[in-house]
Design a protein around this motif. Structure first.
Motif, PDB file in Angstrom:
ATOM      1  N   ILE A 255       0.958  -1.203  -0.145  1.00 62.23           N
ATOM      2  CA  ILE A 255      -0.067   0.067   0.017  1.00 62.23           C
ATOM      3  C   ILE A 255       0.922   1.260   0.018  1.00 62.23           C
ATOM      4  CG2 ILE A 255      -1.809  -1.215   1.178  1.00 62.23           C
ATOM      5  CD1 ILE A 255      -0.984   0.545   3.867  1.00 62.23           C
ATOM      6  N   VAL A 256       0.403   2.343  -0.634  1.00 56.16           N
ATOM      7  CA  VAL A 256       1.029   3.699  -0.431  1.00 56.16           C
ATOM      8  C   VAL A 256       0.566   4.205   1.019  1.00 56.16           C
ATOM      9  CG1 VAL A 256       1.146   6.093  -1.186  1.00 56.16           C
ATOM     10  CG2 VAL A 256       0.733   3.980  -2.987  1.00 56.16           C
ATOM     11  N   PRO A 257       1.518   4.421   1.874  1.00 56.44           N
ATOM     12  CA  PRO A 257       1.213   5.074   3.019  1.00 56.44           C
ATOM     13  C   PRO A 257       0.521   6.029   3.179  1.00 56.44           C
ATOM     14  CG  PRO A 257       3.459   4.589   3.031  1.00 56.44           C
ATOM     15  CD  PRO A 257       3.021   4.461   1.839  1.00 56.44           C
ATOM     16  N   SER A 258      -0.743   6.229   4.039  1.00 55.13           N
ATOM     17  CA  SER A 258      -1.758   7.369   4.021  1.00 55.13           C
ATOM     18  C   SER A 258      -0.920   8.471   4.916  1.00 55.13           C
ATOM     19  CB  SER A 258      -2.997   6.851   4.724  1.00 55.13           C
ATOM     20  OG  SER A 258      -3.875   8.011   4.795  1.00 55.13           O
ATOM     21  N   THR A 259      -1.291   9.579   4.621  1.00 54.25           N
ATOM     22  CA  THR A 259      -0.659  10.794   5.466  1.00 54.25           C
ATOM     23  C   THR A 259      -2.004  11.781   5.598  1.00 54.25           C
ATOM     24  OG1 THR A 259       0.037  12.235   3.437  1.00 54.25           O
ATOM     25  CG2 THR A 259       1.703  10.508   4.544  1.00 54.25           C
ATOM     26  N   GLU A 260      -1.869  12.477   6.361  1.00 52.77           N
ATOM     27  CA  GLU A 260      -2.782  13.521   6.839  1.00 52.77           C
ATOM     28  C   GLU A 260      -3.049  14.578   5.585  1.00 52.77           C
ATOM     29  OE1 GLU A 260      -6.123  15.229   8.486  1.00 52.77           O
ATOM     30  OE2 GLU A 260      -4.875  13.582   9.187  1.00 52.77           O
ATOM     31  N   VAL A 261      -1.810  14.749   5.004  1.00 52.30           N
ATOM     32  CA  VAL A 261      -1.759  15.582   3.745  1.00 52.30           C
ATOM     33  C   VAL A 261      -2.561  15.031   2.384  1.00 52.30           C
ATOM     34  CG1 VAL A 261      -0.449  16.692   1.862  1.00 52.30           C
ATOM     35  CG2 VAL A 261       0.178  16.803   4.437  1.00 52.30           C
ATOM     36  N   MET A 262      -2.192  13.668   2.535  1.00 53.96           N
ATOM     37  CA  MET A 262      -2.890  12.904   1.323  1.00 53.96           C
ATOM     38  C   MET A 262      -4.449  12.827   1.537  1.00 53.96           C
ATOM     39  SD  MET A 262      -2.153   9.156  -0.163  1.00 53.96           S
ATOM     40  CE  MET A 262      -2.960   8.478  -1.511  1.00 53.96           C
ATOM     41  N   ASN A 263      -4.847  12.522   2.792  1.00 58.50           N
ATOM     42  CA  ASN A 263      -6.295  12.576   3.174  1.00 58.50           C
ATOM     43  C   ASN A 263      -7.043  13.917   2.890  1.00 58.50           C
ATOM     44  OD1 ASN A 263      -5.528  10.121   4.004  1.00 58.50           O
ATOM     45  ND2 ASN A 263      -6.102  10.390   6.230  1.00 58.50           N
ATOM     46  N   GLN A 264      -6.381  15.053   3.074  1.00 61.90           N
ATOM     47  CA  GLN A 264      -6.719  16.221   2.957  1.00 61.90           C
ATOM     48  C   GLN A 264      -7.029  16.462   1.398  1.00 61.90           C
ATOM     49  OE1 GLN A 264      -4.478  19.015   4.950  1.00 61.90           O
ATOM     50  NE2 GLN A 264      -5.226  18.542   7.206  1.00 61.90           N
ATOM     51  N   GLN A 265      -5.945  16.242   0.618  1.00 63.78           N
ATOM     52  CA  GLN A 265      -5.952  16.289  -0.729  1.00 63.78           C
ATOM     53  C   GLN A 265      -7.065  15.434  -1.486  1.00 63.78           C
ATOM     54  OE1 GLN A 265      -1.517  17.601  -1.644  1.00 63.78           O
ATOM     55  NE2 GLN A 265      -2.029  15.383  -2.208  1.00 63.78           N
ATOM     56  N   LEU A 266      -7.327  14.311  -1.143  1.00 62.97           N
ATOM     57  CA  LEU A 266      -8.346  13.463  -1.486  1.00 62.97           C
ATOM     58  C   LEU A 266      -9.804  14.252  -1.304  1.00 62.97           C
ATOM     59  CD1 LEU A 266      -7.567   9.857  -1.093  1.00 62.97           C
ATOM     60  CD2 LEU A 266      -8.249  10.652  -2.914  1.00 62.97           C
ATOM     61  N   SER A 267      -9.848  14.809  -0.329  1.00 67.62           N
ATOM     62  CA  SER A 267     -11.101  15.373   0.287  1.00 67.62           C
ATOM     63  C   SER A 267     -11.523  16.714  -0.560  1.00 67.62           C
ATOM     64  CB  SER A 267     -11.118  15.654   1.738  1.00 67.62           C
ATOM     65  OG  SER A 267     -12.342  16.642   2.052  1.00 67.62           O
ATOM     66  N   GLN A 268     -10.080  17.447  -0.951  1.00 66.91           N
ATOM     67  CA  GLN A 268     -10.135  18.694  -1.626  1.00 66.91           C
ATOM     68  C   GLN A 268     -10.488  18.467  -3.326  1.00 66.91           C
ATOM     69  OE1 GLN A 268      -6.441  20.196  -0.198  1.00 66.91           O
ATOM     70  NE2 GLN A 268      -7.306  22.062  -0.347  1.00 66.91           N
ATOM     71  N   LEU A 269      -9.963  17.184  -3.647  1.00 65.28           N
ATOM     72  CA  LEU A 269     -10.178  16.685  -4.939  1.00 65.28           C
ATOM     73  C   LEU A 269     -11.574  16.391  -5.317  1.00 65.28           C
ATOM     74  CD1 LEU A 269      -6.959  14.891  -5.647  1.00 65.28           C
ATOM     75  CD2 LEU A 269      -7.535  17.013  -6.889  1.00 65.28           C
ATOM     76  N   LEU A 270     -12.230  15.608  -4.210  1.00 62.48           N
ATOM     77  CA  LEU A 270     -13.404  15.138  -4.292  1.00 62.48           C
ATOM     78  C   LEU A 270     -14.411  16.521  -4.370  1.00 62.48           C
ATOM     79  CD1 LEU A 270     -13.512  11.903  -2.017  1.00 62.48           C
ATOM     80  CD2 LEU A 270     -13.880  11.926  -4.626  1.00 62.48           C
ATOM     81  N   LYS A 271     -14.192  17.228  -3.617  1.00 61.87           N
ATOM     82  CA  LYS A 271     -15.109  18.451  -3.443  1.00 61.87           C
ATOM     83  C   LYS A 271     -14.978  19.330  -4.824  1.00 61.87           C
ATOM     84  CE  LYS A 271     -15.256  19.040   1.487  1.00 61.87           C
ATOM     85  NZ  LYS A 271     -14.811  19.791   2.728  1.00 61.87           N
ATOM     86  N   ALA A 272     -13.830  19.451  -5.204  1.00 60.37           N
ATOM     87  CA  ALA A 272     -13.477  20.141  -6.558  1.00 60.37           C
ATOM     88  C   ALA A 272     -14.327  19.622  -7.687  1.00 60.37           C
ATOM     89  CB  ALA A 272     -11.992  19.975  -6.954  1.00 60.37           C
ATOM     90  N   ILE A 273     -14.375  18.079  -7.664  1.00 59.76           N
ATOM     91  CA  ILE A 273     -14.836  17.379  -8.733  1.00 59.76           C
ATOM     92  C   ILE A 273     -16.585  17.532  -8.829  1.00 59.76           C
ATOM     93  CG2 ILE A 273     -15.608  15.098  -9.441  1.00 59.76           C
ATOM     94  CD1 ILE A 273     -12.967  14.226  -8.728  1.00 59.76           C
ATOM     95  N   LEU A 274     -17.069  17.580  -7.288  1.00 58.94           N
ATOM     96  CA  LEU A 274     -18.422  17.934  -7.214  1.00 58.94           C
ATOM     97  C   LEU A 274     -18.965  19.399  -7.402  1.00 58.94           C
ATOM     98  CD1 LEU A 274     -18.726  15.620  -3.987  1.00 58.94           C
ATOM     99  CD2 LEU A 274     -19.839  15.077  -6.184  1.00 58.94           C
ATOM    100  N   ASN A 275     -18.052  20.188  -7.130  1.00 55.51           N
ATOM    101  CA  ASN A 275     -18.404  21.624  -7.066  1.00 55.51           C
ATOM    102  C   ASN A 275     -17.927  22.242  -8.495  1.00 55.51           C
ATOM    103  OD1 ASN A 275     -19.685  22.085  -4.719  1.00 55.51           O
ATOM    104  ND2 ASN A 275     -17.837  21.782  -3.672  1.00 55.51           N
ATOM    105  N   TYR A 276     -17.508  21.378  -9.464  1.00 57.48           N
ATOM    106  CA  TYR A 276     -17.043  21.698 -10.729  1.00 57.48           C
ATOM    107  C   TYR A 276     -16.007  22.932 -10.761  1.00 57.48           C
ATOM    108  CZ  TYR A 276     -18.340  21.496 -15.965  1.00 57.48           C
ATOM    109  OH  TYR A 276     -18.123  21.339 -17.153  1.00 57.48           O
ATOM    110  N   LYS A 277     -14.975  22.706 -10.074  1.00 59.87           N
ATOM    111  CA  LYS A 277     -13.780  23.720  -9.908  1.00 59.87           C
ATOM    112  C   LYS A 277     -12.488  22.992 -10.603  1.00 59.87           C
ATOM    113  CE  LYS A 277     -16.629  26.709  -7.741  1.00 59.87           C
ATOM    114  NZ  LYS A 277     -16.781  28.019  -8.648  1.00 59.87           N
ATOM    115  N   LYS A 278     -11.677  24.123 -11.077  1.00 60.03           N
ATOM    116  CA  LYS A 278     -10.473  23.478 -11.442  1.00 60.03           C
ATOM    117  C   LYS A 278      -9.476  23.349 -10.272  1.00 60.03           C
ATOM    118  CE  LYS A 278     -10.104  25.636 -15.990  1.00 60.03           C
ATOM    119  NZ  LYS A 278      -9.369  26.721 -16.845  1.00 60.03           N
ATOM    120  N   VAL A 279      -8.287  22.763 -10.349  1.00 56.51           N
ATOM    121  CA  VAL A 279      -7.354  22.468  -9.384  1.00 56.51           C
ATOM    122  C   VAL A 279      -5.924  22.685 -10.048  1.00 56.51           C
ATOM    123  CG1 VAL A 279      -8.528  21.022  -7.940  1.00 56.51           C
ATOM    124  CG2 VAL A 279      -7.273  19.908  -9.702  1.00 56.51           C
ATOM    125  N   SER A 280      -5.168  23.210  -9.178  1.00 58.84           N
ATOM    126  CA  SER A 280      -3.477  23.248  -9.625  1.00 58.84           C
ATOM    127  C   SER A 280      -2.872  22.728  -8.603  1.00 58.84           C
ATOM    128  CB  SER A 280      -3.099  24.750  -9.803  1.00 58.84           C
ATOM    129  OG  SER A 280      -3.261  25.342  -8.707  1.00 58.84           O
TER     130      SER A 280
END
Length: 326
Positions: free
Chosen positions: A140-165
């Motif tokens: 497995i790829v070790p989970s980190t707090e940063v990665m968890n936050q990034q997944l949450s941000q990405l999912l919200k960006a997908i659902l809210n139809y926003k770009k990311v950089s």
């Protein structure tokens, strides 16, 4: 766009519920969701037409702002869980535990939030099921707090139809680069999360390993319009990376052939059994590197029949392996 509106309206219901005593203003909602007040008013109208008893009040003591409330007698529906629900939740949590994002304690806390009056026997049943199930943590790829936050941000960006950089490290090129994309879908594959995003600079949807994303920023800019079907995109070939589709034909020998035959490797696969107990597996693929990993993982138990390019790659790799052990 429809998914974005539904997700926003679902959140809106809970925000109104959380602020049922004081109400929540149209301006606060617009600021929270980063949309116009007209959009908020339209969402409230849609929710009201669906039967949610929301009313508005213009409060003279609070700068004549419009506030939204539920009628006093209304409560959002309570959740109730039975043993079958707990079993399904337990199975799902075990599948996700290997990602490092979900733990048995997370699910236990979730159960308490869903229903504070859960019978103690339900929680005991959940603990017993967790003991009986074991998740796979190999590679497995070790989970980190940063990665968890990034997944949450990405999912919200997908659902809210926003770009990311973000900054991205490519294993193949061994280089770092900066990307701005329209995030479209996330797939969990081979113990890691992968993001499919439209990269306007090259007018193409490409895949990024989420663990190699750094300095993620969700933009206020809307996503680029692009026709995208996540199932079609990820299931066109074998593996996670995409490209031109080609047919692969492999011969597996016993005892590995039994293991291969009992599994689905691709929705369009064809398996042909032979009297010597070997099997021919034929399926579409779109990445020679993905197929190379699969073939090498079974060593002398598999032979590549097609395509010829993959045969050459495996022969060359076999020679390199021999050199390593000389």
């Amino acid at each position: 766009m429809r998914n974005q509106a539904l997700y926003r309206q679902w959140q809106m219901l809970h925000l109104i519920n959380q602020n049922r005593a004081t109400g929540i203003s149209k301006g606060e909602l617009a600021l929270y969701f980063k949309v116009s007040k007209k959009t908020i008013a339209r969402d409230i109208t849609n929710l009201s037409s669906c039967g949610f008893p929301i009313y508005e009040d213009q409060d003279a003591d609070r700068e004549n702002q419009v506030f939204y409330y539920f009628v006093q007698s209304y409560r959002l529906p309570d959740y109730s869980l039975n043993y079958e629900d707990i079993l399904n939740l337990s199975l799902a949590s075990k599948l996700w535990q290997e990602s490092g994002l979900v733990s048995s304690e997370n699910i236990k806390n979730l159960l308490r939030k869903i229903d504070s009056n859960l019978d103690k026997s339900i929680l005991k049943f959940y603990r017993d099921v967790q003991k009986a199930l074991i998740s796979d943590s190999t590679g497995i790829v070790p989970s980190t707090e940063v990665m968890n936050q990034q997944l949450s941000q990405l999912l919200k960006a997908i659902l809210n139809y926003k770009k990311v950089s973000f900054d991205y490290y490519s294993v193949q090129s061994q280089k770092h680069s900066h990307k701005e994309i329209s995030p479209l879908s996330i797939k969990y594959f081979n113990h890691n999360f992968y993001l499919a995003g439209y990269y306007k600079k090259i007018d193409q949807v490409i895949v990024f390993a989420v663990n190699r994303i750094d300095a993620l920023v969700v933009s206020d800019s809307p996503q680029d319009e692009v026709a995208f079907d996540s199932d079609l995109y990820f299931n066109s070939g074998f593996g996670i990376y995409t490209g031109k589709v080609f047919q692969v034909r492999l011969q597996f020998y016993p005892p590995t052939s039994d293991y291969i035959a009992e599994r689905i490797w691709h929705p369009e696969q064809k398996i042909e059994k032979h009297p010597d107990n070997s099997i021919f597996l034929e399926m579409p693929a779109n990445s020679l590197s993905e197929m190379k990993k699969l073939v090498l993982s079974y060593g002398a138990q598999v032979k590549v029949l097609e395509p010829g390019e993959l045969v050459d790659i495996i022969q060359s790799e076999a020679k390199s392996i021999l050199e390593v052990y000389r």
